[in-house]
Design a protein around this motif. Sequence first.
Motif, PDB file in Angstrom:
ATOM      1  N   UNK A 163      19.255   6.428 -11.261  1.00  0.00           N
ATOM      2  CA  UNK A 163      18.343   6.373 -12.388  1.00  0.00           C
ATOM      3  C   UNK A 163      17.631   5.039 -12.396  1.00  0.00           C
ATOM      4  N   UNK A 164      16.935   5.123 -11.188  1.00  0.00           N
ATOM      5  CA  UNK A 164      15.969   3.922 -10.818  1.00  0.00           C
ATOM      6  C   UNK A 164      14.544   4.545 -10.688  1.00  0.00           C
ATOM      7  N   UNK A 165      13.458   3.817 -10.905  1.00  0.00           N
ATOM      8  CA  UNK A 165      12.182   3.966 -10.399  1.00  0.00           C
ATOM      9  C   UNK A 165      11.902   4.412  -9.063  1.00  0.00           C
ATOM     10  N   UNK A 166      12.541   3.405  -8.093  1.00  0.00           N
ATOM     11  CA  UNK A 166      12.438   3.678  -6.908  1.00  0.00           C
ATOM     12  C   UNK A 166      12.914   5.057  -6.125  1.00  0.00           C
ATOM     13  N   UNK A 167      14.349   5.477  -6.623  1.00  0.00           N
ATOM     14  CA  UNK A 167      14.779   6.628  -6.281  1.00  0.00           C
ATOM     15  C   UNK A 167      14.151   7.788  -6.891  1.00  0.00           C
ATOM     16  N   UNK A 222       8.381  12.252  -4.308  1.00  0.00           N
ATOM     17  CA  UNK A 222       7.287  12.170  -3.042  1.00  0.00           C
ATOM     18  C   UNK A 222       7.799  13.373  -1.903  1.00  0.00           C
ATOM     19  N   UNK A 223       9.274  13.160  -1.698  1.00  0.00           N
ATOM     20  CA  UNK A 223       9.659  14.266  -0.554  1.00  0.00           C
ATOM     21  C   UNK A 223       9.490  15.529  -1.400  1.00  0.00           C
ATOM     22  N   UNK A 224       9.906  15.867  -2.415  1.00  0.00           N
ATOM     23  CA  UNK A 224       9.515  17.183  -3.041  1.00  0.00           C
ATOM     24  C   UNK A 224       8.109  17.526  -2.870  1.00  0.00           C
ATOM     25  N   UNK A 255       0.718  -1.259   0.027  1.00  0.00           N
ATOM     26  CA  UNK A 255       0.091   0.043   0.104  1.00  0.00           C
ATOM     27  C   UNK A 255       0.803   1.198  -0.002  1.00  0.00           C
ATOM     28  N   UNK A 256       1.928   1.173   0.781  1.00  0.00           N
ATOM     29  CA  UNK A 256       2.879   2.495   0.699  1.00  0.00           C
ATOM     30  C   UNK A 256       3.673   2.614  -0.469  1.00  0.00           C
ATOM     31  N   UNK A 257       3.880   1.500  -1.262  1.00  0.00           N
ATOM     32  CA  UNK A 257       4.531   1.503  -2.386  1.00  0.00           C
ATOM     33  C   UNK A 257       3.544   2.158  -3.679  1.00  0.00           C
ATOM     34  N   UNK A 258       2.430   1.732  -3.444  1.00  0.00           N
ATOM     35  CA  UNK A 258       1.518   2.356  -4.548  1.00  0.00           C
ATOM     36  C   UNK A 258       1.211   3.847  -3.980  1.00  0.00           C
ATOM     37  N   UNK A 259       1.145   4.237  -2.805  1.00  0.00           N
ATOM     38  CA  UNK A 259       0.961   5.633  -2.405  1.00  0.00           C
ATOM     39  C   UNK A 259       1.703   6.459  -2.937  1.00  0.00           C
ATOM     40  N   UNK A 260       3.083   5.947  -2.949  1.00  0.00           N
ATOM     41  CA  UNK A 260       4.191   6.637  -3.354  1.00  0.00           C
ATOM     42  C   UNK A 260       4.295   6.764  -4.813  1.00  0.00           C
ATOM     43  N   UNK A 261       3.628   5.866  -5.742  1.00  0.00           N
ATOM     44  CA  UNK A 261       3.433   5.930  -7.007  1.00  0.00           C
ATOM     45  C   UNK A 261       2.470   6.838  -7.438  1.00  0.00           C
ATOM     46  N   UNK A 262       1.385   6.773  -6.727  1.00  0.00           N
ATOM     47  CA  UNK A 262       0.298   7.895  -7.111  1.00  0.00           C
ATOM     48  C   UNK A 262       0.814   9.293  -6.771  1.00  0.00           C
TER      49      UNK A 262
END
Length: 199
Positions: free
Chosen positions: A97-101, A107-109, A17-24
Amino acid sequence: MSGTRTRLNTADRKTLLLRATCHVIARRGVRGLRVEDVAAKAEVSTTLLYYHFTNRAGLLAATMEYVNDRAGSYTAAPAGLTGRQQLLHQLLAEFQDTDEVRDNSAVWNEFRATAVFDPSLHDIAKAATGTWNADIADTIARGQADGSIGSGVDPGSTAERLTALVEGLSNRWLTGMLGTDRAHQQVRTALDKECPLGS
């Protein structure tokens, strides 16, 4: 194919759920975050989301903590480095250069920008910034202890300047105005000035 899905334990469900939230958030911003969109991305019901996080505010707070933890995992330096080498590794690892980073940075910004107008996010952003500054200050102090960073460096204020630099570069990096190599070069230059080698 049976159509059955693997049952996840509680920790794995929360991570999903948290990974999905970051994506959104990375794609729609904090203001554009809807619980329904997160549930759809994670392929779960909104009821499950509310079960784990109570409400949207709880989800946002947990997401910021998750972002911090995830950054800690990909910026962790290998063993055997001097404090200065570890500091360089931590800062450079913020630009990969990764999706995660990239999602983490976005998200932080988003949290920082939205906190300007949303007082409910002030404490979340402040706590996350404080944790990051403290981690960097600790690494600087470690470098002073092993002699790889000069003793005249103030760990707290130097950490604040270095993390602010990374945040500023991150905005340009995410929008493609600054390449990863150039971001790394700017970090190295700043580190040479802020943390001269120990004598």
